[in-house]
Design a protein around this motif. Structure first.
Motif, mmCIF file in Angstrom:
data_model
loop_
_atom_site.group_PDB
_atom_site.id
_atom_site.type_symbol
_atom_site.label_atom_id
_atom_site.label_comp_id
_atom_site.label_asym_id
_atom_site.label_seq_id
_atom_site.Cartn_x
_atom_site.Cartn_y
_atom_site.Cartn_z
ATOM 1 N N PRO A 64 0.808 -1.233 0.000
ATOM 2 C CA PRO A 64 0.000 0.000 0.000
ATOM 3 C C PRO A 64 0.840 1.282 0.000
ATOM 4 O O PRO A 64 0.506 2.244 -0.690
ATOM 5 C CB PRO A 64 -0.833 -0.130 1.283
ATOM 6 C CG PRO A 64 -0.924 -1.607 1.512
ATOM 7 C CD PRO A 64 0.407 -2.151 1.093
ATOM 8 N N THR A 65 1.927 1.302 0.790
ATOM 9 C CA THR A 65 2.742 2.516 0.823
ATOM 10 C C THR A 65 3.610 2.651 -0.424
ATOM 11 O O THR A 65 3.939 3.769 -0.834
ATOM 12 C CB THR A 65 3.636 2.533 2.069
ATOM 13 O OG1 THR A 65 4.430 1.341 2.103
ATOM 14 C CG2 THR A 65 2.804 2.599 3.332
ATOM 15 N N LEU A 66 3.964 1.522 -1.044
ATOM 16 C CA LEU A 66 4.793 1.587 -2.254
ATOM 17 C C LEU A 66 4.018 2.184 -3.426
ATOM 18 O O LEU A 66 4.544 3.023 -4.166
ATOM 19 C CB LEU A 66 5.302 0.187 -2.613
ATOM 20 C CG LEU A 66 6.246 -0.462 -1.606
ATOM 21 C CD1 LEU A 66 6.569 -1.892 -2.031
ATOM 22 C CD2 LEU A 66 7.517 0.354 -1.452
ATOM 23 N N VAL A 67 2.764 1.746 -3.614
ATOM 24 C CA VAL A 67 1.989 2.312 -4.725
ATOM 25 C C VAL A 67 1.679 3.782 -4.448
ATOM 26 O O VAL A 67 1.618 4.597 -5.384
ATOM 27 C CB VAL A 67 0.703 1.500 -4.974
ATOM 28 C CG1 VAL A 67 1.048 0.094 -5.441
ATOM 29 C CG2 VAL A 67 -0.194 1.455 -3.756
ATOM 30 N N SER A 68 1.505 4.139 -3.174
ATOM 31 C CA SER A 68 1.291 5.552 -2.841
ATOM 32 C C SER A 68 2.527 6.385 -3.184
ATOM 33 O O SER A 68 2.413 7.511 -3.664
ATOM 34 C CB SER A 68 0.956 5.700 -1.357
ATOM 35 O OG SER A 68 -0.278 5.093 -1.050
ATOM 36 N N ALA A 69 3.706 5.816 -2.924
ATOM 37 C CA ALA A 69 4.946 6.528 -3.236
ATOM 38 C C ALA A 69 5.072 6.772 -4.727
ATOM 39 O O ALA A 69 5.480 7.860 -5.170
ATOM 40 C CB ALA A 69 6.148 5.741 -2.722
ATOM 41 N N LEU A 70 4.722 5.772 -5.533
ATOM 42 C CA LEU A 70 4.807 5.951 -6.981
ATOM 43 C C LEU A 70 3.803 6.991 -7.462
ATOM 44 O O LEU A 70 4.128 7.846 -8.300
ATOM 45 C CB LEU A 70 4.572 4.620 -7.699
ATOM 46 C CG LEU A 70 4.597 4.680 -9.225
ATOM 47 C CD1 LEU A 70 5.928 5.232 -9.732
ATOM 48 C CD2 LEU A 70 4.337 3.307 -9.824
ATOM 49 N N GLY B 181 8.064 4.460 -16.711
ATOM 50 C CA GLY B 181 8.433 3.090 -17.033
ATOM 51 C C GLY B 181 8.044 2.125 -15.921
ATOM 52 O O GLY B 181 7.578 1.005 -16.182
ATOM 53 N N ILE B 182 8.215 2.552 -14.661
ATOM 54 C CA ILE B 182 7.799 1.709 -13.540
ATOM 55 C C ILE B 182 6.289 1.516 -13.564
ATOM 56 O O ILE B 182 5.780 0.406 -13.366
ATOM 57 C CB ILE B 182 8.261 2.320 -12.208
ATOM 58 C CG1 ILE B 182 9.791 2.376 -12.134
ATOM 59 C CG2 ILE B 182 7.712 1.521 -11.028
ATOM 60 C CD1 ILE B 182 10.324 3.107 -10.915
ATOM 61 N N ARG B 183 5.566 2.599 -13.823
ATOM 62 C CA ARG B 183 4.103 2.471 -13.881
ATOM 63 C C ARG B 183 3.673 1.543 -15.006
ATOM 64 O O ARG B 183 2.746 0.738 -14.839
ATOM 65 C CB ARG B 183 3.453 3.842 -14.058
ATOM 66 C CG ARG B 183 1.924 3.788 -13.974
ATOM 67 C CD ARG B 183 1.290 5.140 -14.082
ATOM 68 N NE ARG B 183 1.486 5.735 -15.400
ATOM 69 C CZ ARG B 183 1.013 6.921 -15.757
ATOM 70 N NH1 ARG B 183 0.353 7.653 -14.868
ATOM 71 N NH2 ARG B 183 1.217 7.402 -16.964
ATOM 72 N N ARG C 138 -1.197 -4.071 -10.187
ATOM 73 C CA ARG C 138 -2.076 -3.219 -10.986
ATOM 74 C C ARG C 138 -3.325 -2.797 -10.226
ATOM 75 O O ARG C 138 -3.686 -1.618 -10.195
ATOM 76 C CB ARG C 138 -2.447 -3.954 -12.282
ATOM 77 C CG ARG C 138 -3.340 -3.140 -13.211
ATOM 78 C CD ARG C 138 -3.559 -3.864 -14.533
ATOM 79 N NE ARG C 138 -4.165 -5.186 -14.332
ATOM 80 C CZ ARG C 138 -3.604 -6.334 -14.710
ATOM 81 N NH1 ARG C 138 -2.420 -6.326 -15.299
ATOM 82 N NH2 ARG C 138 -4.216 -7.480 -14.495
ATOM 83 N N GLY C 139 -4.001 -3.747 -9.595
ATOM 84 C CA GLY C 139 -5.225 -3.423 -8.863
ATOM 85 C C GLY C 139 -4.993 -2.486 -7.692
ATOM 86 O O GLY C 139 -5.652 -1.443 -7.589
ATOM 87 N N PRO C 140 -4.048 -2.808 -6.799
ATOM 88 C CA PRO C 140 -3.782 -1.889 -5.679
ATOM 89 C C PRO C 140 -3.370 -0.493 -6.123
ATOM 90 O O PRO C 140 -3.694 0.495 -5.453
ATOM 91 C CB PRO C 140 -2.649 -2.592 -4.924
ATOM 92 C CG PRO C 140 -2.848 -4.044 -5.217
ATOM 93 C CD PRO C 140 -3.345 -4.082 -6.633
ATOM 94 N N TYR C 141 -2.665 -0.394 -7.256
ATOM 95 C CA TYR C 141 -2.261 0.936 -7.733
ATOM 96 C C TYR C 141 -3.492 1.762 -8.106
ATOM 97 O O TYR C 141 -3.595 2.937 -7.763
ATOM 98 C CB TYR C 141 -1.336 0.809 -8.939
ATOM 99 C CG TYR C 141 -0.899 2.152 -9.490
ATOM 100 C CD1 TYR C 141 0.134 2.867 -8.894
ATOM 101 C CD2 TYR C 141 -1.533 2.711 -10.600
ATOM 102 C CE1 TYR C 141 0.526 4.109 -9.380
ATOM 103 C CE2 TYR C 141 -1.147 3.945 -11.091
ATOM 104 C CZ TYR C 141 -0.116 4.634 -10.485
ATOM 105 O OH TYR C 141 0.266 5.861 -10.969
ATOM 106 N N HIS C 142 -4.447 1.156 -8.802
ATOM 107 C CA HIS C 142 -5.653 1.884 -9.200
ATOM 108 C C HIS C 142 -6.530 2.211 -7.993
ATOM 109 O O HIS C 142 -7.211 3.240 -7.975
ATOM 110 C CB HIS C 142 -6.454 1.061 -10.208
ATOM 111 C CG HIS C 142 -5.863 1.049 -11.581
ATOM 112 N ND1 HIS C 142 -5.552 2.194 -12.278
ATOM 113 C CD2 HIS C 142 -5.506 0.012 -12.398
ATOM 114 C CE1 HIS C 142 -5.042 1.893 -13.457
ATOM 115 N NE2 HIS C 142 -4.995 0.566 -13.548
#
Length: 265
Positions: free
Chosen positions: A177-183, A198-200, A210-214
């Motif tokens: 959760p904190t990693l996708v928030s950082a991105l 590129g990471i995204r 993919r799901g947690p990022y969205h």
């Protein structure tokens, strides 16, 4: 808030910048009587920023509190140093700026910082705003199974099997959760950066991320003080406390120290 120091910074930067350097026509010789204006006048600053005459005078005198957007534009017009911009932003708003003063510039990390890292007993490293690893010490390298850290720490934590299945304990529930928030936060500050894009692009192809990022709506990027479970390649199971600071002389460079506490048998 230390208004006197803020005024000194603004005045010094303004007086150090001549009209021609800033793109204004030179002042004619033998102009108006009175003391010669050193550097830019307060009216010059209003002209450069396309603001109403008298706006900057109110800001410099402390009569008008600038918005974050105005402060960023002013810092660029007056050519603040990164340290000056961050200091003034902290004084006005209580936080470090979310956008760097020079968004296209890579942070300058002087080699002398390697000596600082090497003198650190705990794991320590430096990344730029893209999370590219710039410098690190031997204790940090020992954390990894191969004895060598990745080129990009965020990409490794998000996408590498070693991170997911070995190093970052409870990766999906605690770390992800904190990693996708950082991105998301980094892309908000640097929407056109090719490394972050590129990471995204890679996580859009990854069903685990993919799901947690969205779904993530947070943009928290400072894990300072967080304590998380970690499996160290040499020292075994334990917890790591993450201590983060940001260079005042760099454009988004971060110095991270990891305090590792092994689980007692």
């Amino acid at each position: 808030m230390n208004r006197e120091v803020i005024q000194q910074i603004m005045r010094a930067c303004r007086e150090a910048l001549g009209p021609e350097e800033a793109g204004l026509p030179p002042r004619p010789a033998g102009g108006r009587r009175g003391p010669r204006v050193k550097g830019l006048s307060q009216t010059d600053v209003d002209l450069l920023m396309r603001k109403g005459i008298g706006t900057y005078q109110k800001v410099e005198s402390g009569a008008l509190r600038p918005t974050p957007t105005y402060l960023l534009e002013l810092a660029r017009v007056l050519r603040f140093k990164d340290s000056e911009y961050i200091y003034v932003h902290l004084e006005y708003f209580g936080t470090e700026p979310s956008l760097p003063l020079h968004p296209s510039a890579d942070p300058d990390v002087p080699p002398i910082w390697q000596q600082v890292l090497d003198g650190q007993r705990e794991m320590a490293y430096i990344t730029d705003f893209r999370y590219n690893l710039r410098l690190y010490n031997e204790p940090f390298a020992e954390m990894f199974l191969r004895g060598e850290p990745p080129e990009n720490t965020l990409a490794w934590m998000l996408l590498d099997r070693e991170a997911r299945e070995f190093s970052l304990v409870d990766w999906e529930s605690v770390w992800l959760p904190t990693l996708v928030s950082a991105l998301r936060a980094s892309l908000a500050a640097h929407p056109d950066d090719p490394v972050l894009l590129g990471i995204r692009a890679q996580i859009m192809e990854d069903p685990w991320v993919r799901g947690p990022y969205h779904e993530s709506g947070s943009t928290r990027i400072h894990p300072d003080g967080d304590r998380r479970p970690l499996h160290h390649a040499v020292r075994g199971q334990g917890h790591v406390t993450m201590m983060l600071s940001q260079f005042l002389s760099g454009s988004g460079a971060r110095y991270m120290t990891l305090l590792f506490d092994p689980v007692q048998p």
